[in-house]
Scaffold this motif. Structure first.
Motif, PDB file in Angstrom:
ATOM      1  N   TRP A 242       0.782  -1.273   0.138  1.00 23.52           N
ATOM      2  CA  TRP A 242       0.095  -0.020  -0.092  1.00 23.52           C
ATOM      3  C   TRP A 242       0.927   1.481  -0.162  1.00 23.52           C
ATOM      4  CZ3 TRP A 242      -4.461   1.173  -1.667  1.00 23.52           C
ATOM      5  CH2 TRP A 242      -5.489   0.010  -1.633  1.00 23.52           C
ATOM      6  N   CYS A 243       1.760   1.521   0.816  1.00 23.56           N
ATOM      7  CA  CYS A 243       2.874   2.270   0.805  1.00 23.56           C
ATOM      8  C   CYS A 243       3.447   2.555  -0.543  1.00 23.56           C
ATOM      9  CB  CYS A 243       3.854   2.387   2.182  1.00 23.56           C
ATOM     10  SG  CYS A 243       3.193   2.729   3.565  1.00 23.56           S
ATOM     11  N   PHE A 244       3.928   1.430  -1.188  1.00 18.68           N
ATOM     12  CA  PHE A 244       4.526   1.675  -2.442  1.00 18.68           C
ATOM     13  C   PHE A 244       3.508   2.298  -3.363  1.00 18.68           C
ATOM     14  CE2 PHE A 244       5.561  -0.396  -6.643  1.00 18.68           C
ATOM     15  CZ  PHE A 244       6.887   0.200  -7.020  1.00 18.68           C
ATOM     16  N   ARG A 245       2.335   1.780  -3.532  1.00 19.52           N
ATOM     17  CA  ARG A 245       1.328   2.046  -4.324  1.00 19.52           C
ATOM     18  C   ARG A 245       0.993   3.597  -4.149  1.00 19.52           C
ATOM     19  NH1 ARG A 245      -2.109  -2.689  -2.715  1.00 19.52           N
ATOM     20  NH2 ARG A 245      -1.330  -4.296  -4.217  1.00 19.52           N
ATOM     21  N   LEU A 246       0.819   4.147  -2.986  1.00 22.43           N
ATOM     22  CA  LEU A 246       0.672   5.522  -2.809  1.00 22.43           C
ATOM     23  C   LEU A 246       1.910   6.296  -2.918  1.00 22.43           C
ATOM     24  CD1 LEU A 246      -1.113   5.215   0.652  1.00 22.43           C
ATOM     25  CD2 LEU A 246      -2.289   5.758  -1.522  1.00 22.43           C
ATOM     26  N   ILE A 247       3.076   5.757  -2.777  1.00 22.27           N
ATOM     27  CA  ILE A 247       4.272   6.590  -3.496  1.00 22.27           C
ATOM     28  C   ILE A 247       4.216   6.790  -4.883  1.00 22.27           C
ATOM     29  CG2 ILE A 247       6.672   6.464  -3.480  1.00 22.27           C
ATOM     30  CD1 ILE A 247       6.676   5.069  -0.669  1.00 22.27           C
ATOM     31  N   MET A 248       3.801   5.754  -5.615  1.00 20.14           N
ATOM     32  CA  MET A 248       3.833   5.877  -7.168  1.00 20.14           C
ATOM     33  C   MET A 248       2.707   6.769  -7.443  1.00 20.14           C
ATOM     34  SD  MET A 248       6.313   4.037  -8.260  1.00 20.14           S
ATOM     35  CE  MET A 248       6.156   4.170  -9.815  1.00 20.14           C
ATOM     36  N   ILE A 249       1.501   6.578  -6.835  1.00 19.41           N
ATOM     37  CA  ILE A 249       0.311   7.503  -7.483  1.00 19.41           C
ATOM     38  C   ILE A 249       0.706   8.948  -7.007  1.00 19.41           C
ATOM     39  CG2 ILE A 249      -1.963   8.101  -6.540  1.00 19.41           C
ATOM     40  CD1 ILE A 249      -2.434   5.099  -6.378  1.00 19.41           C
TER      41      ILE A 249
ATOM     42  N   ALA B 102       1.174  14.159  -9.259  1.00 19.00           N
ATOM     43  CA  ALA B 102       1.426  15.235  -8.835  1.00 19.00           C
ATOM     44  C   ALA B 102       1.944  16.305 -10.080  1.00 19.00           C
ATOM     45  CB  ALA B 102       2.515  15.441  -7.716  1.00 19.00           C
ATOM     46  N   PRO B 103       2.923  15.977 -10.712  1.00 20.77           N
ATOM     47  CA  PRO B 103       3.211  16.798 -11.802  1.00 20.77           C
ATOM     48  C   PRO B 103       2.359  16.710 -12.892  1.00 20.77           C
ATOM     49  CG  PRO B 103       4.969  15.134 -11.539  1.00 20.77           C
ATOM     50  CD  PRO B 103       3.826  14.653 -10.600  1.00 20.77           C
ATOM     51  N   LEU B 104       1.548  15.767 -12.977  1.00 21.46           N
ATOM     52  CA  LEU B 104       0.230  15.639 -14.059  1.00 21.46           C
ATOM     53  C   LEU B 104      -0.489  16.982 -13.631  1.00 21.46           C
ATOM     54  CD1 LEU B 104      -1.257  14.480 -16.598  1.00 21.46           C
ATOM     55  CD2 LEU B 104      -2.522  13.021 -14.918  1.00 21.46           C
TER      56      LEU B 104
ATOM     57  N   LEU C  52      -1.581  20.687 -15.386  1.00 26.47           N
ATOM     58  CA  LEU C  52      -3.164  21.040 -15.717  1.00 26.47           C
ATOM     59  C   LEU C  52      -3.278  22.470 -15.184  1.00 26.47           C
ATOM     60  CD1 LEU C  52      -5.083  17.853 -14.890  1.00 26.47           C
ATOM     61  CD2 LEU C  52      -4.430  18.574 -17.172  1.00 26.47           C
ATOM     62  N   GLY C  53      -2.440  22.836 -14.261  1.00 31.98           N
ATOM     63  CA  GLY C  53      -2.508  24.213 -13.796  1.00 31.98           C
ATOM     64  C   GLY C  53      -4.001  24.800 -13.636  1.00 31.98           C
ATOM     65  N   GLY C  54      -3.918  26.046 -13.763  1.00 28.45           N
ATOM     66  CA  GLY C  54      -5.028  26.699 -13.728  1.00 28.45           C
ATOM     67  C   GLY C  54      -5.800  27.227 -12.702  1.00 28.45           C
TER      68      GLY C  54
ATOM     69  N   LYS D 259      -2.574  23.483  -7.404  1.00 27.26           N
ATOM     70  CA  LYS D 259      -1.714  23.523  -6.086  1.00 27.26           C
ATOM     71  C   LYS D 259      -2.028  22.677  -4.939  1.00 27.26           C
ATOM     72  CE  LYS D 259      -0.426  28.332  -7.081  1.00 27.26           C
ATOM     73  NZ  LYS D 259      -0.337  29.645  -6.671  1.00 27.26           N
ATOM     74  N   VAL D 260      -3.475  22.757  -4.824  1.00 28.80           N
ATOM     75  CA  VAL D 260      -3.857  21.677  -3.544  1.00 28.80           C
ATOM     76  C   VAL D 260      -3.665  20.321  -3.498  1.00 28.80           C
ATOM     77  CG1 VAL D 260      -5.805  21.321  -2.277  1.00 28.80           C
ATOM     78  CG2 VAL D 260      -5.455  23.676  -2.856  1.00 28.80           C
ATOM     79  N   ILE D 261      -4.318  19.875  -4.975  1.00 23.69           N
ATOM     80  CA  ILE D 261      -4.223  18.506  -5.126  1.00 23.69           C
ATOM     81  C   ILE D 261      -2.730  17.797  -5.386  1.00 23.69           C
ATOM     82  CG2 ILE D 261      -4.807  16.538  -6.828  1.00 23.69           C
ATOM     83  CD1 ILE D 261      -7.411  17.646  -7.207  1.00 23.69           C
ATOM     84  N   PRO D 262      -1.658  18.623  -5.911  1.00 25.36           N
ATOM     85  CA  PRO D 262      -0.482  18.182  -6.140  1.00 25.36           C
ATOM     86  C   PRO D 262       0.242  18.138  -4.966  1.00 25.36           C
ATOM     87  CG  PRO D 262      -0.944  19.948  -7.869  1.00 25.36           C
ATOM     88  CD  PRO D 262      -2.203  19.607  -6.942  1.00 25.36           C
ATOM     89  N   SER D 263       0.065  19.238  -4.342  1.00 23.62           N
ATOM     90  CA  SER D 263       0.550  19.288  -2.670  1.00 23.62           C
ATOM     91  C   SER D 263       0.446  18.313  -2.069  1.00 23.62           C
ATOM     92  CB  SER D 263       0.219  20.715  -2.145  1.00 23.62           C
ATOM     93  OG  SER D 263       0.974  21.795  -2.821  1.00 23.62           O
ATOM     94  N   PHE D 264      -1.018  17.799  -1.977  1.00 22.02           N
ATOM     95  CA  PHE D 264      -1.461  16.772  -1.025  1.00 22.02           C
ATOM     96  C   PHE D 264      -0.894  15.483  -1.530  1.00 22.02           C
ATOM     97  CE2 PHE D 264      -4.417  12.982  -0.728  1.00 22.02           C
ATOM     98  CZ  PHE D 264      -4.479  12.958   0.771  1.00 22.02           C
ATOM     99  N   LEU D 265      -0.651  15.193  -2.983  1.00 20.46           N
ATOM    100  CA  LEU D 265      -0.184  13.805  -3.541  1.00 20.46           C
ATOM    101  C   LEU D 265       1.376  14.092  -2.972  1.00 20.46           C
ATOM    102  CD1 LEU D 265      -1.569  13.792  -6.806  1.00 20.46           C
ATOM    103  CD2 LEU D 265      -2.128  12.171  -4.870  1.00 20.46           C
TER     104      LEU D 265
END
Length: 149
Positions: free
Chosen positions: A32-39, A44-46, A50-52, A58-64
């Motif tokens: 599970w940790c490995f999956r969450l790290i990969m996700i 996050a860069p994706l 998408l920006g805008g 900002k919020v979703i990439p920061s959380f990820l």
């Protein structure tokens, strides 16, 4: 605590189940940790690209990123991969002892002392696993020091 109403084979089987449960828990934690790290690290860069919008840029990439960092630190500190390997190895060794005991092979061919030998081997292996587990536990010595003086 050992209950003397168990036969040596039942005692061994209980220890096998104990290590099987511990190995499965650590396997699941590790995966599970490995999956969450990969996700986190892949998505996050994706979302940044998408920006805008505030949420997607900002919020979703920061959380990820925080989630991936937390899981990485957790894996390095708790070491579920090592524990998974340790417990699964113990499980297999105990299964081997139980098979040799059941079919009276090797040390267990002498039926007079087979029970005592099985209990001794199971107890010795359990203690050996415990002693192997101790260095994996995080201590103040192996945690990063804050040298901000």
């Amino acid at each position: 605590m050992i209950d003397s109403e168990y036969s040596p084979a039942e005692y061994c089987q209980k220890q096998i189940s104990h290590f099987k449960n511990k190995a499965s828990h650590n396997k699941n934690e590790s995966l599970w940790c490995f999956r969450l790290i990969m996700i986190g690290t892949l998505l996050a860069p994706l979302f940044v690209s998408l920006g805008g919008e505030m949420w997607t840029g900002k919020v979703i990439p920061s959380f990820l990123s925080v989630l991936a960092a937390f899981c990485t630190a957790w894996m390095q500190l708790r070491k579920p991969n090592e524990l998974w390997s340790l417990y699964r190895t113990a499980e297999r060794e105990l299964e081997s002892h139980l098979v040799r005991y059941t079919f009276k092979i090797d040390d267990y061919s002498n039926t007079e002392s087979a029970d005592n030998i099985l209990v001794k081997n199971v107890t010795d292996l359990t203690l050996k696993v415990h002693k192997s587990w101790i260095p994996i536990i995080p201590t103040s010595e192996n945690l990063p020091k804050n040298d901000s003086n």
